[in-house]
Motif scaffolding. Structure first.
Motif, PDB file in Angstrom:
ATOM      1  N   CYS A 129       0.837  -1.200   0.000  1.00  0.00           N
ATOM      2  CA  CYS A 129       0.000   0.000   0.000  1.00  0.00           C
ATOM      3  C   CYS A 129       0.875   1.254   0.000  1.00  0.00           C
ATOM      4  CB  CYS A 129      -0.937   0.005   1.205  1.00  0.00           C
ATOM      5  SG  CYS A 129      -2.193  -1.299   1.153  1.00  0.00           S
ATOM      6  N   CYS A 130       1.927   1.226   0.787  1.00  0.00           N
ATOM      7  CA  CYS A 130       2.839   2.364   0.870  1.00  0.00           C
ATOM      8  C   CYS A 130       3.511   2.617  -0.478  1.00  0.00           C
ATOM      9  CB  CYS A 130       3.884   2.100   1.950  1.00  0.00           C
ATOM     10  SG  CYS A 130       5.092   3.419   2.139  1.00  0.00           S
ATOM     11  N   MET A 131       4.017   1.563  -1.107  1.00  0.00           N
ATOM     12  CA  MET A 131       4.712   1.703  -2.390  1.00  0.00           C
ATOM     13  C   MET A 131       3.758   2.187  -3.483  1.00  0.00           C
ATOM     14  SD  MET A 131       7.816   1.144  -1.718  1.00  0.00           S
ATOM     15  CE  MET A 131       8.470   1.137  -3.362  1.00  0.00           C
ATOM     16  N   LYS A 132       2.539   1.657  -3.510  1.00  0.00           N
ATOM     17  CA  LYS A 132       1.582   2.066  -4.540  1.00  0.00           C
ATOM     18  C   LYS A 132       1.177   3.520  -4.335  1.00  0.00           C
ATOM     19  CE  LYS A 132      -0.033   0.360  -7.739  1.00  0.00           C
ATOM     20  NZ  LYS A 132       0.376   0.554  -9.158  1.00  0.00           N
ATOM     21  N   ARG A 133       0.997   3.925  -3.083  1.00  0.00           N
ATOM     22  CA  ARG A 133       0.665   5.327  -2.793  1.00  0.00           C
ATOM     23  C   ARG A 133       1.780   6.242  -3.288  1.00  0.00           C
ATOM     24  NH1 ARG A 133       2.296   8.572   1.523  1.00  0.00           N
ATOM     25  NH2 ARG A 133       1.022  10.421   1.777  1.00  0.00           N
ATOM     26  N   LYS A 134       3.016   5.829  -3.037  1.00  0.00           N
ATOM     27  CA  LYS A 134       4.173   6.618  -3.467  1.00  0.00           C
ATOM     28  C   LYS A 134       4.192   6.738  -4.994  1.00  0.00           C
ATOM     29  CE  LYS A 134       9.193   6.763  -2.957  1.00  0.00           C
ATOM     30  NZ  LYS A 134      10.364   6.113  -2.372  1.00  0.00           N
ATOM     31  N   GLU A 135       3.978   5.619  -5.687  1.00  0.00           N
ATOM     32  CA  GLU A 135       3.933   5.628  -7.157  1.00  0.00           C
ATOM     33  C   GLU A 135       2.854   6.577  -7.668  1.00  0.00           C
ATOM     34  OE1 GLU A 135       3.139   1.858  -9.141  1.00  0.00           O
ATOM     35  OE2 GLU A 135       4.698   0.941  -7.907  1.00  0.00           O
ATOM     36  N   LEU A 136       1.682   6.481  -7.082  1.00  0.00           N
ATOM     37  CA  LEU A 136       0.555   7.316  -7.516  1.00  0.00           C
ATOM     38  C   LEU A 136       0.838   8.798  -7.287  1.00  0.00           C
ATOM     39  CD1 LEU A 136      -2.363   5.105  -6.173  1.00  0.00           C
ATOM     40  CD2 LEU A 136      -1.872   5.577  -8.584  1.00  0.00           C
ATOM     41  N   ARG A 137       1.391   9.115  -6.112  1.00  0.00           N
ATOM     42  CA  ARG A 137       1.726  10.518  -5.817  1.00  0.00           C
ATOM     43  C   ARG A 137       2.746  11.066  -6.797  1.00  0.00           C
ATOM     44  NH1 ARG A 137       3.793  11.872  -0.340  1.00  0.00           N
ATOM     45  NH2 ARG A 137       3.490  13.968  -1.100  1.00  0.00           N
ATOM     46  N   GLN A 138       3.755  10.255  -7.113  1.00  0.00           N
ATOM     47  CA  GLN A 138       4.790  10.696  -8.049  1.00  0.00           C
ATOM     48  C   GLN A 138       4.212  10.929  -9.442  1.00  0.00           C
ATOM     49  OE1 GLN A 138       7.758   7.618  -7.553  1.00  0.00           O
ATOM     50  NE2 GLN A 138       8.839   8.768  -5.975  1.00  0.00           N
ATOM     51  N   ALA A 139       3.356  10.028  -9.901  1.00  0.00           N
ATOM     52  CA  ALA A 139       2.744  10.177 -11.224  1.00  0.00           C
ATOM     53  C   ALA A 139       1.876  11.439 -11.256  1.00  0.00           C
ATOM     54  CB  ALA A 139       1.911   8.948 -11.573  1.00  0.00           C
ATOM     55  N   TYR A 140       1.118  11.650 -10.189  1.00  0.00           N
ATOM     56  CA  TYR A 140       0.260  12.839 -10.099  1.00  0.00           C
ATOM     57  C   TYR A 140       1.105  14.114 -10.119  1.00  0.00           C
ATOM     58  CZ  TYR A 140      -2.600  16.496  -8.064  1.00  0.00           C
ATOM     59  OH  TYR A 140      -3.233  17.698  -7.840  1.00  0.00           O
ATOM     60  N   GLN A 141       2.146  14.160  -9.279  1.00  0.00           N
ATOM     61  CA  GLN A 141       2.975  15.370  -9.185  1.00  0.00           C
ATOM     62  C   GLN A 141       3.716  15.643 -10.492  1.00  0.00           C
ATOM     63  OE1 GLN A 141       5.081  14.454  -5.556  1.00  0.00           O
ATOM     64  NE2 GLN A 141       3.627  15.612  -4.314  1.00  0.00           N
ATOM     65  N   LYS A 142       4.184  14.596 -11.155  1.00  0.00           N
ATOM     66  CA  LYS A 142       4.882  14.755 -12.429  1.00  0.00           C
ATOM     67  C   LYS A 142       3.925  15.345 -13.478  1.00  0.00           C
ATOM     68  CE  LYS A 142       7.711  11.996 -15.573  1.00  0.00           C
ATOM     69  NZ  LYS A 142       8.203  10.649 -15.866  1.00  0.00           N
ATOM     70  N   THR A 143       2.713  14.843 -13.513  1.00  0.00           N
ATOM     71  CA  THR A 143       1.710  15.343 -14.463  1.00  0.00           C
ATOM     72  C   THR A 143       1.346  16.780 -14.141  1.00  0.00           C
ATOM     73  OG1 THR A 143       0.831  13.108 -14.705  1.00  0.00           O
ATOM     74  CG2 THR A 143      -0.583  14.911 -15.429  1.00  0.00           C
ATOM     75  N   ARG A 144       1.136  17.058 -12.869  1.00  0.00           N
ATOM     76  CA  ARG A 144       0.764  18.410 -12.450  1.00  0.00           C
ATOM     77  C   ARG A 144       1.865  19.411 -12.791  1.00  0.00           C
ATOM     78  NH1 ARG A 144      -0.724  20.124  -6.345  1.00  0.00           N
ATOM     79  NH2 ARG A 144      -0.900  22.310  -6.790  1.00  0.00           N
ATOM     80  N   GLU A 145       3.109  19.011 -12.549  1.00  0.00           N
ATOM     81  CA  GLU A 145       4.245  19.877 -12.857  1.00  0.00           C
ATOM     82  C   GLU A 145       4.349  20.126 -14.367  1.00  0.00           C
ATOM     83  OE1 GLU A 145       8.934  19.237 -12.582  1.00  0.00           O
ATOM     84  OE2 GLU A 145       7.921  19.057 -10.637  1.00  0.00           O
ATOM     85  N   ALA A 146       4.171  19.072 -15.159  1.00  0.00           N
ATOM     86  CA  ALA A 146       4.248  19.203 -16.619  1.00  0.00           C
ATOM     87  C   ALA A 146       3.156  20.138 -17.141  1.00  0.00           C
ATOM     88  CB  ALA A 146       4.126  17.829 -17.282  1.00  0.00           C
ATOM     89  N   ASN A 147       1.995  20.087 -16.510  1.00  0.00           N
ATOM     90  CA  ASN A 147       0.877  20.936 -16.944  1.00  0.00           C
ATOM     91  C   ASN A 147       1.021  22.373 -16.458  1.00  0.00           C
ATOM     92  OD1 ASN A 147      -0.286  18.827 -18.312  1.00  0.00           O
ATOM     93  ND2 ASN A 147      -1.621  18.252 -16.635  1.00  0.00           N
ATOM     94  N   GLY A 148       1.948  22.611 -15.557  1.00  0.00           N
ATOM     95  CA  GLY A 148       2.177  23.960 -15.049  1.00  0.00           C
ATOM     96  C   GLY A 148       2.992  24.822 -15.991  1.00  0.00           C
ATOM     97  N   HIS A 149       3.639  24.183 -16.964  1.00  0.00           N
ATOM     98  CA  HIS A 149       4.454  24.927 -17.923  1.00  0.00           C
ATOM     99  C   HIS A 149       3.569  25.427 -19.052  1.00  0.00           C
ATOM    100  CE1 HIS A 149       7.978  23.545 -15.820  1.00  0.00           C
ATOM    101  NE2 HIS A 149       7.647  22.283 -16.009  1.00  0.00           N
TER     102      HIS A 149
END
Length: 109
Positions: A72-92
């Motif tokens: 659960c911890c690892m999957k949460r980490k993966e999901l957060r990273q994917a979300y943050q990467k997408t959010r950051e990419a959309n901020g440009h």
């Protein structure tokens, strides 16, 4: 004969069993359990979250899934990273809009 650290690492990773892939249903349930206000509050207030992930794992069991706290911890980490990467990419400005699976659910958290 000595083996290099790269060879040792490669052998270790080959010997380590990969966890089975998460189904969409399991991920949605994980997001639902993780997104409960009590869980979010615990995760925010504590640096060491092992006990919280035991509760999240139990919440997954209550929903019919067999996922241990580490999974659960690892999957949460993966999901957060994917979300943050997408959010950051959309901020440009000027860049093509990107999305990730479960973006809306993760954004709500």
């Amino acid at each position: 004969m000595q083996s290099s650290s790269a060879e040792v690492t490669m052998m270790e990773s080959q010997n380590r069993k990969r966890a089975p892939a998460w189904t969409e249903w399991e991920v949605r349930d994980l997001i639902a359990v993780w997104g409960e206000e009590s869980m979010l509050s615990e995760l925010r207030s504590s640096f060491r979250n092992a006990k919280t992930f035991v509760k999240i794992s139990q919440g997954m069991k209550d929903r019919g899934h067999n996922k241990d706290p580490k999974q659960c911890c690892m999957k949460r980490k993966e999901l957060r990273q994917a979300y943050q990467k997408t959010r950051e990419a959309n901020g440009h400005s000027g860049s093509e809009l990107q999305t990730c699976r479960f973006y809306d659910e993760l954004h709500a958290i």
